[in-house]
Scaffold this motif. Structure first.
Motif, PDB file in Angstrom:
ATOM      1  N   ALA A  75      41.079  27.993  24.655  1.00  0.00           N
ATOM      2  CA  ALA A  75      40.306  26.758  24.762  1.00  0.00           C
ATOM      3  C   ALA A  75      40.729  25.767  23.696  1.00  0.00           C
ATOM      4  O   ALA A  75      41.308  26.128  22.692  1.00  0.00           O
ATOM      5  N   GLY A  76      40.430  24.505  23.966  1.00  0.00           N
ATOM      6  CA  GLY A  76      40.475  23.387  23.055  1.00  0.00           C
ATOM      7  C   GLY A  76      41.696  23.203  22.192  1.00  0.00           C
ATOM      8  O   GLY A  76      41.635  23.573  21.034  1.00  0.00           O
ATOM      9  N   PRO A  77      42.792  22.642  22.620  1.00  0.00           N
ATOM     10  CA  PRO A  77      43.134  22.313  24.004  1.00  0.00           C
ATOM     11  C   PRO A  77      43.634  23.523  24.765  1.00  0.00           C
ATOM     12  O   PRO A  77      44.049  24.510  24.162  1.00  0.00           O
ATOM     13  N   GLY A  78      43.603  23.433  26.102  1.00  0.00           N
ATOM     14  CA  GLY A  78      44.006  24.557  26.931  1.00  0.00           C
ATOM     15  C   GLY A  78      45.484  24.881  26.845  1.00  0.00           C
ATOM     16  O   GLY A  78      46.330  23.995  26.973  1.00  0.00           O
ATOM     17  N   ARG A  79      45.773  26.142  26.552  1.00  0.00           N
ATOM     18  CA  ARG A  79      47.158  26.625  26.533  1.00  0.00           C
ATOM     19  C   ARG A  79      47.178  28.003  27.165  1.00  0.00           C
ATOM     20  O   ARG A  79      46.162  28.701  27.175  1.00  0.00           O
ATOM     21  N   ILE A  80      48.337  28.386  27.682  1.00  0.00           N
ATOM     22  CA  ILE A  80      48.445  29.746  28.210  1.00  0.00           C
ATOM     23  C   ILE A  80      48.880  30.657  27.082  1.00  0.00           C
ATOM     24  O   ILE A  80      49.901  30.432  26.438  1.00  0.00           O
ATOM     25  N   VAL A  81      48.073  31.672  26.785  1.00  0.00           N
ATOM     26  CA  VAL A  81      48.384  32.553  25.664  1.00  0.00           C
ATOM     27  C   VAL A  81      49.014  33.863  26.130  1.00  0.00           C
ATOM     28  O   VAL A  81      49.619  34.577  25.328  1.00  0.00           O
ATOM     29  N   ARG A  82      48.850  34.219  27.404  1.00  0.00           N
ATOM     30  CA  ARG A  82      49.448  35.467  27.864  1.00  0.00           C
ATOM     31  C   ARG A  82      49.656  35.423  29.367  1.00  0.00           C
ATOM     32  O   ARG A  82      48.798  34.927  30.103  1.00  0.00           O
ATOM     33  N   ASP A  83      50.819  35.910  29.787  1.00  0.00           N
ATOM     34  CA  ASP A  83      51.116  36.055  31.210  1.00  0.00           C
ATOM     35  C   ASP A  83      51.106  37.557  31.477  1.00  0.00           C
ATOM     36  O   ASP A  83      52.064  38.259  31.171  1.00  0.00           O
ATOM     37  N   LEU A  84      49.995  38.041  32.020  1.00  0.00           N
ATOM     38  CA  LEU A  84      49.758  39.481  32.131  1.00  0.00           C
ATOM     39  C   LEU A  84      50.006  39.951  33.564  1.00  0.00           C
ATOM     40  O   LEU A  84      49.306  39.534  34.483  1.00  0.00           O
ATOM     41  N   ALA A  85      51.011  40.825  33.743  1.00  0.00           N
ATOM     42  CA  ALA A  85      51.265  41.367  35.083  1.00  0.00           C
ATOM     43  C   ALA A  85      50.245  42.463  35.384  1.00  0.00           C
ATOM     44  O   ALA A  85      49.995  43.332  34.548  1.00  0.00           O
ATOM     45  N   VAL A  86      49.641  42.391  36.569  1.00  0.00           N
ATOM     46  CA  VAL A  86      48.652  43.408  36.965  1.00  0.00           C
ATOM     47  C   VAL A  86      49.360  44.372  37.913  1.00  0.00           C
ATOM     48  O   VAL A  86      49.639  44.028  39.057  1.00  0.00           O
ATOM     49  N   ASP A  87      49.647  45.580  37.419  1.00  0.00           N
ATOM     50  CA  ASP A  87      50.463  46.505  38.207  1.00  0.00           C
ATOM     51  C   ASP A  87      49.602  47.496  39.002  1.00  0.00           C
ATOM     52  O   ASP A  87      50.025  48.610  39.284  1.00  0.00           O
ATOM     53  N   LEU A  88      48.406  47.076  39.368  1.00  0.00           N
ATOM     54  CA  LEU A  88      47.542  47.953  40.173  1.00  0.00           C
ATOM     55  C   LEU A  88      48.040  47.958  41.617  1.00  0.00           C
ATOM     56  O   LEU A  88      48.423  46.916  42.140  1.00  0.00           O
ATOM     57  N   PRO A  89      48.053  49.146  42.251  1.00  0.00           N
ATOM     58  CA  PRO A  89      48.544  49.201  43.636  1.00  0.00           C
ATOM     59  C   PRO A  89      47.598  48.461  44.601  1.00  0.00           C
ATOM     60  O   PRO A  89      46.416  48.324  44.325  1.00  0.00           O
ATOM     61  N   ARG A  90      48.180  47.972  45.697  1.00  0.00           N
ATOM     62  CA  ARG A  90      47.382  47.346  46.752  1.00  0.00           C
ATOM     63  C   ARG A  90      47.431  48.249  47.972  1.00  0.00           C
ATOM     64  O   ARG A  90      48.370  49.019  48.121  1.00  0.00           O
ATOM     65  N   PRO A  91      46.504  48.188  48.912  1.00  0.00           N
ATOM     66  CA  PRO A  91      45.342  47.301  48.869  1.00  0.00           C
ATOM     67  C   PRO A  91      44.317  47.726  47.819  1.00  0.00           C
ATOM     68  O   PRO A  91      44.150  48.898  47.555  1.00  0.00           O
ATOM     69  N   ARG A  92      43.694  46.708  47.219  1.00  0.00           N
ATOM     70  CA  ARG A  92      42.670  46.984  46.213  1.00  0.00           C
ATOM     71  C   ARG A  92      41.295  46.751  46.823  1.00  0.00           C
ATOM     72  O   ARG A  92      41.132  45.837  47.636  1.00  0.00           O
ATOM     73  N   THR A  93      40.351  47.557  46.406  1.00  0.00           N
ATOM     74  CA  THR A  93      38.957  47.342  46.819  1.00  0.00           C
ATOM     75  C   THR A  93      38.118  47.398  45.558  1.00  0.00           C
ATOM     76  O   THR A  93      38.646  47.538  44.448  1.00  0.00           O
ATOM     77  N   ILE A  94      36.824  47.348  45.743  1.00  0.00           N
ATOM     78  CA  ILE A  94      35.921  47.385  44.591  1.00  0.00           C
ATOM     79  C   ILE A  94      36.067  48.724  43.850  1.00  0.00           C
ATOM     80  O   ILE A  94      35.842  48.815  42.651  1.00  0.00           O
ATOM     81  N   GLU A  95      36.546  49.773  44.564  1.00  0.00           N
ATOM     82  CA  GLU A  95      36.799  51.091  43.949  1.00  0.00           C
ATOM     83  C   GLU A  95      37.854  50.979  42.845  1.00  0.00           C
ATOM     84  O   GLU A  95      37.815  51.708  41.860  1.00  0.00           O
ATOM     85  N   THR A  96      38.795  50.052  43.041  1.00  0.00           N
ATOM     86  CA  THR A  96      39.881  49.853  42.079  1.00  0.00           C
ATOM     87  C   THR A  96      39.331  49.610  40.670  1.00  0.00           C
ATOM     88  O   THR A  96      39.929  50.028  39.676  1.00  0.00           O
ATOM     89  N   THR A  97      38.188  48.948  40.607  1.00  0.00           N
ATOM     90  CA  THR A  97      37.638  48.556  39.307  1.00  0.00           C
ATOM     91  C   THR A  97      37.165  49.770  38.500  1.00  0.00           C
ATOM     92  O   THR A  97      36.903  49.655  37.315  1.00  0.00           O
ATOM     93  N   LEU A  98      37.060  50.930  39.175  1.00  0.00           N
ATOM     94  CA  LEU A  98      36.585  52.124  38.471  1.00  0.00           C
ATOM     95  C   LEU A  98      37.727  52.884  37.792  1.00  0.00           C
ATOM     96  O   LEU A  98      37.484  53.730  36.946  1.00  0.00           O
ATOM     97  N   GLY A  99      38.980  52.562  38.174  1.00  0.00           N
ATOM     98  CA  GLY A  99      40.128  53.307  37.652  1.00  0.00           C
ATOM     99  C   GLY A  99      40.428  53.019  36.182  1.00  0.00           C
ATOM    100  O   GLY A  99      40.015  51.990  35.643  1.00  0.00           O
ATOM    101  N   ALA A 100      41.162  53.930  35.547  1.00  0.00           N
ATOM    102  CA  ALA A 100      41.476  53.815  34.121  1.00  0.00           C
ATOM    103  C   ALA A 100      42.415  52.642  33.851  1.00  0.00           C
ATOM    104  O   ALA A 100      42.266  51.918  32.864  1.00  0.00           O
ATOM    105  N   ARG A 101      43.402  52.451  34.769  1.00  0.00           N
ATOM    106  CA  ARG A 101      44.363  51.372  34.582  1.00  0.00           C
ATOM    107  C   ARG A 101      43.662  50.014  34.634  1.00  0.00           C
ATOM    108  O   ARG A 101      43.959  49.127  33.831  1.00  0.00           O
TER     109      ARG A 101
END
Lengths: 277, 279
Positions: free
Chosen positions: A225-251
């Protein structure tokens, strides 16, 4: 002062669909002083990618999205979509706003058919496109209803169908599920992922919800914030298809943690910054 | 003293008391509602009765203050002579023409000044200065300009209607939901079609309020218009009756004016609901 655009190295695969080049967006304060909301931001989105812009409120993520949509003109830098520099809104970029912003005087079907009609399609053709999309978002039974008779979640599904009706290459979503209750939000997130899997649309999705960003995105761009900058470009390597169950995994939890730490650091910095000033 | 905490001990009729009290209250609420409705129904007859009594008691001069029966007799005569239809048609024609022209020009100018800062700057101050001048003040100049022709009368009604419709359209257009405009833009709505697709409909609730106010105004202005010399019309008839001391007809004319304007307003209110169909 015009800065040279900093070339961002292309990652493997896919053509670049959205190229944000060194964009600064500033707003004028009452005294005429320019305050930057977004400061020299550069990133690229490849065709078919699902990108989330994640950051605390007031970090300029919506402003950045508006620049891609063409509602906001950068003070410096430029946004290139496909091969063209963005100069205004257009049917190649569908937008879903935080509020549904449906035309209250049009039925669900007429709302979705609006884009194709404006593109010069006949009433019948536009209606057929609308019917198909309305079915995809599961609202065939409400096609003739006026927007105000629908729930918030249903209205937002219509807004998504409407934004897709011009077959845009890019779908821009500005906290589209922010105003919905938690249960509806989960249903909408899963629905959006299914829809995205069916279409080859590139999605740029703005949110302040860490779980939402990690669940949906291929890459999460974390903003400060203030001013807006991108601080990290984070790759999400979770397999698809994802569902709400995905949110329970360790990764998922590890990625979530990483985002949380980043945002906490940024908030801390912003807090200390205000003390210095 | 052990049972003092139980509800039964506090209520004389025990557990069964609650629904009985509820039913009683509902019944008395319904009764008072009916009484109020009945009072509403007798309001006008009661007024007429008191008027009749005062007139018959000769407390006031019956020539200046005719009884309702005398007014009714004059009204009947007016209708059966065929003059009423002639007068009503003449007046309604003026009102309809003036209202239509004033509304169309008003909505047009409102869209122009609401959308464009240039036209708002150019016309806004002028309209704001002219707006408060009552149409009746123009009667003398209108007679010089138009003579006794219909043009002058329609001009006065246009004058009365225009500013109200203009102002409400102007405000409605300025308050257009910018979110809807953006939504239309991202769907590829061309600039020239934004007004028809979004702005006009978005401003419609405001415009309708202006149009409804203008219905009343057009009838007020009718009086001024027929003051500017006419050969038929309801207010023309009232003036003529006044000169002949036909006070019964004067009152009948006033009643007709009130009734017609009331009916016009009701009709408009019904139409307005269809006009803003999504509310």
């Amino acid at each position: 002062m015009i800065r040279k655009p900093v070339p961002v190295p292309l990652r493997e695969g896919g053509e670049v669909e959205i190229d944000v080049r060194d964009v600064t967006i500033a707003f004028e304060r009452d005294g005429g002083e320019l305050v930057p909301a977004v400061d020299r931001v550069s990133f690229q989105v490849r065709r078919g990618e699902f990108i989330c812009l994640l950051g605390p409120s007031g970090c300029g993520k919506s402003t950045l999205l508006n620049a891609v949509a063409g509602f906001e003109t950068p003070y410096e830098g430029e946004v290139v979509v496909g091969t063209k520099v963005v100069t205004g809104p257009g049917p190649d970029r569908g937008v879903v706003f935080q509020q549904p912003r449906l035309f209250p005087w049009k039925s669900v079907r007429a709302n979705v058919a609006h884009g194709p009609r404006m593109a010069g399609k006949s009433r019948a053709d536009a209606g057929a496109i609308a019917d198909e999309l309305i079915e995809m978002v599961g609202l065939s039974r409400s096609a003739k209803a006026l927007p105000h008779t629908l729930s918030g979640g249903m209205q937002q599904r219509v807004a998504i169908a409407r934004a897709l009706a011009n077959r845009p290459n890019i779908l821009l979503m500005d906290e589209p599920f922010g105003a919905l209750d938690a249960q509806t939000r989960t249903v909408m997130q899963e629905g959006l992922l299914r829809l995205w899997a069916q279409l080859d649309t590139t999605i740029l999705f703005v949110t302040h919800d860490i779980d939402e960003a990690v669940l949906l995105a291929d890459r999460v761009l974390v903003m400060s914030a203030g001013p807006g900058r991108i601080v990290r470009d984070l790759a999400v390597d979770l397999p698809r298809p994802r569902t709400i169950e995905t949110t329970l995994g360790a990764r998922f939890q590890a990625l979530r943690r990483e985002c949380l730490d980043l945002i906490r650091q940024q908030s801390q910095k912003a807090f200390e910054g205000t003390h210095d000033a | 003293m052990a049972d003092i905490s139980t509800p039964a001990a506090l209520s004389p009729r025990g557990a069964g008391a609650l629904p009985a009290v509820g039913a009683k209250r509902r019944r008395s609420a319904r009764l008072s509602q009916r009484i109020n409705m009945a009072v509403g129904l007798v309001s006008i007859p009661l007024f007429l009765m008191v008027w009749q009594l005062i007139a018959q008691a000769r407390i006031v001069n019956p020539i200046l203050f005719p009884a309702p029966t005398e007014v009714a007799r004059a009204a009947m005569e007016w209708v059966t002579s065929g003059l009423f239809v002639e007068d009503a048609v003449a007046s309604l024609k003026r009102v309809a023409t003036g209202y239509f022209v004033g509304s169309v020009v008003g909505v047009g100018c409102g869209l122009l000044t609401g959308r464009s800062a240039f036209f708002s700057g150019l016309l806004g101050p002028l309209f704001q200065v002219l707006r408060p001048i009552p149409p009746i003040a123009f009667v003398s100049i209108v007679i010089l300009w138009f003579g006794l022709s219909e043009g002058g009368k329609v001009f006065l009604i246009v004058w009365g209607v225009f500013f109200t419709v203009w102002l409400s359209t102007h405000l409605g257009v300025q308050k257009v939901d910018q979110g809807l405009v953006r939504a239309a833009q991202m769907l590829g709505t061309p600039r020239r079609r934004l007004v028809g697709e979004v702005v006009l409909l978005s401003a419609l609730p405001f415009i309708v309020v202006g149009l409804r106010t203008a219905v009343g105004i057009s009838f007020y202005t009718l009086v001024a218009a027929e003051l500017a010399g006419a050969f038929a019309g309801i207010f023309y008839r009232i003036q003529l009756a006044q000169q002949n001391m036909q006070t019964g007809l004067v009152f009948a004319g006033l009643a007709a004016l009130g009734l017609i304007s009331f009916i016009a307003d009701r009709c408009f209110a019904m139409m307005a609901q269809r006009l803003v169909w999504w509310r």
